[in-house]
Write an enzyme that holds these catalytic residues in place. Structure first.
Site, PDB file in Angstrom:
ATOM      1  N   HIS A 182       2.963 -30.376  27.627  1.00  0.00           N
ATOM      2  CA  HIS A 182       2.500 -29.848  26.338  1.00  0.00           C
ATOM      3  C   HIS A 182       3.515 -30.124  25.232  1.00  0.00           C
ATOM      4  O   HIS A 182       4.200 -29.218  24.759  1.00  0.00           O
ATOM      5  CB  HIS A 182       2.235 -28.352  26.502  1.00  0.00           C
ATOM      6  CG  HIS A 182       1.689 -27.669  25.278  1.00  0.00           C
ATOM      7  ND1 HIS A 182       0.944 -28.316  24.309  1.00  0.00           N
ATOM      8  CD2 HIS A 182       1.778 -26.368  24.880  1.00  0.00           C
ATOM      9  CE1 HIS A 182       0.617 -27.445  23.364  1.00  0.00           C
ATOM     10  NE2 HIS A 182       1.109 -26.266  23.679  1.00  0.00           N
ATOM     11  N   CYS A 188       0.000 -25.207  17.979  1.00  0.00           N
ATOM     12  CA  CYS A 188      -0.344 -26.087  19.107  1.00  0.00           C
ATOM     13  C   CYS A 188      -1.611 -26.887  18.834  1.00  0.00           C
ATOM     14  O   CYS A 188      -1.967 -27.769  19.600  1.00  0.00           O
ATOM     15  CB  CYS A 188      -0.483 -25.277  20.381  1.00  0.00           C
ATOM     16  SG  CYS A 188       0.983 -24.303  20.712  1.00  0.00           S
TER      17      CYS A 188
END
Ligand SMILES: [Zn+2]
Lengths: 376, 100
Positions: A325, A82
């Site tokens: 996200h 991420c």
């Protein structure tokens, strides 16, 4: 040497069925290049995590260079779970610092909404250590932050309501952000009563899966937005190896290095984007970055100090929780928001914001980058 | 239950390592550890990976086994922080715990 942000671009975040990964990547890149006045670009770095595993698409850097007519410039895809976007941004900075490049295009992209939850969960789990007993115990990413949250509650007196206050704040911020994934108002009761994912984390405490892209042009040529520092750190890849479960050392260390390089401290920061993959993560990282004392981050949320009109505004974009996200794009989209804040053109504008900080996390604390930007 | 201890600094780990993460020494001794520990923290997983879907909701626990060693494990009994648990078996790569 000083390095500056020259242009920013970002697509809508959400379920974007009619756009390919390439569409998103090019759309954000073109916007950033236009914003920068279409400069010559010497290299391209693309942050992306699961383009290979769920979209069967690699060579993202070369695609950008070719389709945008940038010439035979070197390119690379950067993977750091991420934190892929934050690390890609940092590689651009390092490339300029080395003297090899003058101007670099950084983009981040992810396509996740076309696959089933099961497939996406499997792909995300690639960011865990396969050889560890933890995966075999049924641990997941939200599971890790659930374990952390229960211990945090035990030691500090925080409750699920404080997590809900983080989720609510970020939703309220996203409502004003036309590019955010979730712009529907929510109530604290709705958030508290939502179905459980990994106790005590419910649906609103967890960031969603998202399609989207963001891009930034950085250069050694002067602009109004200077990158004061870039830092990165690694940390434990397993929960059972954390010396202090209520600490994410990679966040603390990357923050410490970034402050040191910039000659600044947490008290100097006017606006912040923190990697809130979970509501709990925002609280822990706000402590790690020195904005609040350890074990007191939840009090700051309760007191409204992290709202856009508070003394330490966090995630004015809506954060991962409500802006969305798209894994590889997240770190780059944080720079997009901070740049808007420093230009005075942001959604949820913090009045007079001069110095901003963006923190991007990978895994459960495997990677963290921190960048500090200043209006000059 | 077996663990490994760095011969130089005493760091404890469930598996042998190439390097001790604390002191970078490379020699480890096998040590037997007490099979009971205390729940340091836990979560109840409702949304599980495919392999675990049929067991959900289940608990993932972090058990304090010794002063230096915590172990992530699986439990299907309700627990709370501080509860005493015992290592039951090593099953399909997971440490399974049960209440004492
Ligand atoms: Zn050692």
């Amino acid at each position: 040497m000083s390095i500056y942000v020259h242009g920013i671009g970002m697509t809508k975040f959400g379920k974007l069925e009619d756009k390919t990964m390439k569409d998103l990547l090019l759309e954000a890149s073109i916007e950033a290049l236009k914003d920068a006045g279409n400069p010559e670009v010497d290299a391209v770095f693309v942050g992306n995590f699961m383009g290979g595993s769920v979209y069967n698409q690699e060579i993202l850097g070369a695609i950008v260079a070719n389709d945008l007519g940038l010439g035979y410039v070197p390119t690379a895809k950067i993977e750091g779970a991420c934190a892929s976007g934050g690390i890609a941004f940092r590689q651009a900075i390092l490339g300029i610092l080395s003297g090899e490049y003058d101007t670099v295009l950084v983009a981040g992209v992810e396509k996740m909404k076309h696959v089933s939850t099961i497939e996406v969960t499997e792909a995300i789990n690639a960011a865990m250590d396969n050889d560890s007993n933890e995966k075999h115990a049924g641990l997941t990413f939200p599971g890790f932050f659930g374990v952390l949250a229960n211990r945090y509650f035990h030691e500090t007196g925080a409750t699920k309501k404080h997590l809900a206050q983080v989720a609510l704040k970020n939703r309220e911020n996203a409502i004003n952000n036309p590019l955010a994934q979730f712009t529907k108002p929510a109530t604290i009761e709705e958030i508290m009563e939502a179905r459980m994912i990994t106790e005590p984390l419910g649906l609103f405490d967890c960031s969603p899966t998202t399609d989207g892209a963001a891009a930034v042009v950085v250069s050694k040529n002067k602009s109004d937005i200077e990158i004061k520092s870039s830092a990165q750190a690694s940390g434990p890849t397993q929960m059972q190896n954390a010396e202090n479960l209520l600490s994410i050392p990679a966040v603390g260390e990357s923050g410490r290095l970034a402050y040191e390089k910039a000659g600044l401290g947490p008290e100097d920061i006017d606006v912040v984007e923190i990697h809130d993959c979970f509501s709990m993560t925002e609280i822990i990282s706000s402590e790690e970055l020195g904005f609040f004392n350890r074990g007191e981050g939840y009090l700051a949320v309760e007191q409204g100090r992290t709202k856009p009109d508070g003394d330490k505004p966090i995630n004015t974009s809506g954060g991962l929780l409500s802006k969305g996200h798209p894994i590889g794009a997240t770190g780059v989209s944080q720079i997009y928001q901070i740049t808007h804040q420093l230009r005075g053109t942001a959604v949820n504008q913090v009045e007079g914001a001069k110095i901003g900080l963006a923190q991007n996390l990978g895994g459960t604390g495997s990677y963290s980058t921190v960048h500090i930007l200043e209006r000059v | 239950m077996q663990a490994y201890q760095c011969r130089h600094c005493g760091y404890e780990s469930l598996t042998t390592k190439y390097y001790c993460p604390k002191c970078r020494h490379t020699e480890f001794s096998k040590v037997n550890i007490n099979e009971t520990g205390d729940i340091y923290s836990y979560t109840t997983i409702h949304i599980a990976p495919p392999k675990f879907a049929e067991h959900a909701p289940y608990h993932v626990v972090l058990v304090q086994m010794t002063d230096r060693l915590r172990v992530t494990g699986y439990m299907n009994q309700d627990v709370n922080i501080g509860d005493r648990v015992r290592f039951k078996e090593f099953s399909e790569g997971a440490y399974v715990f049960e209440k004492v």
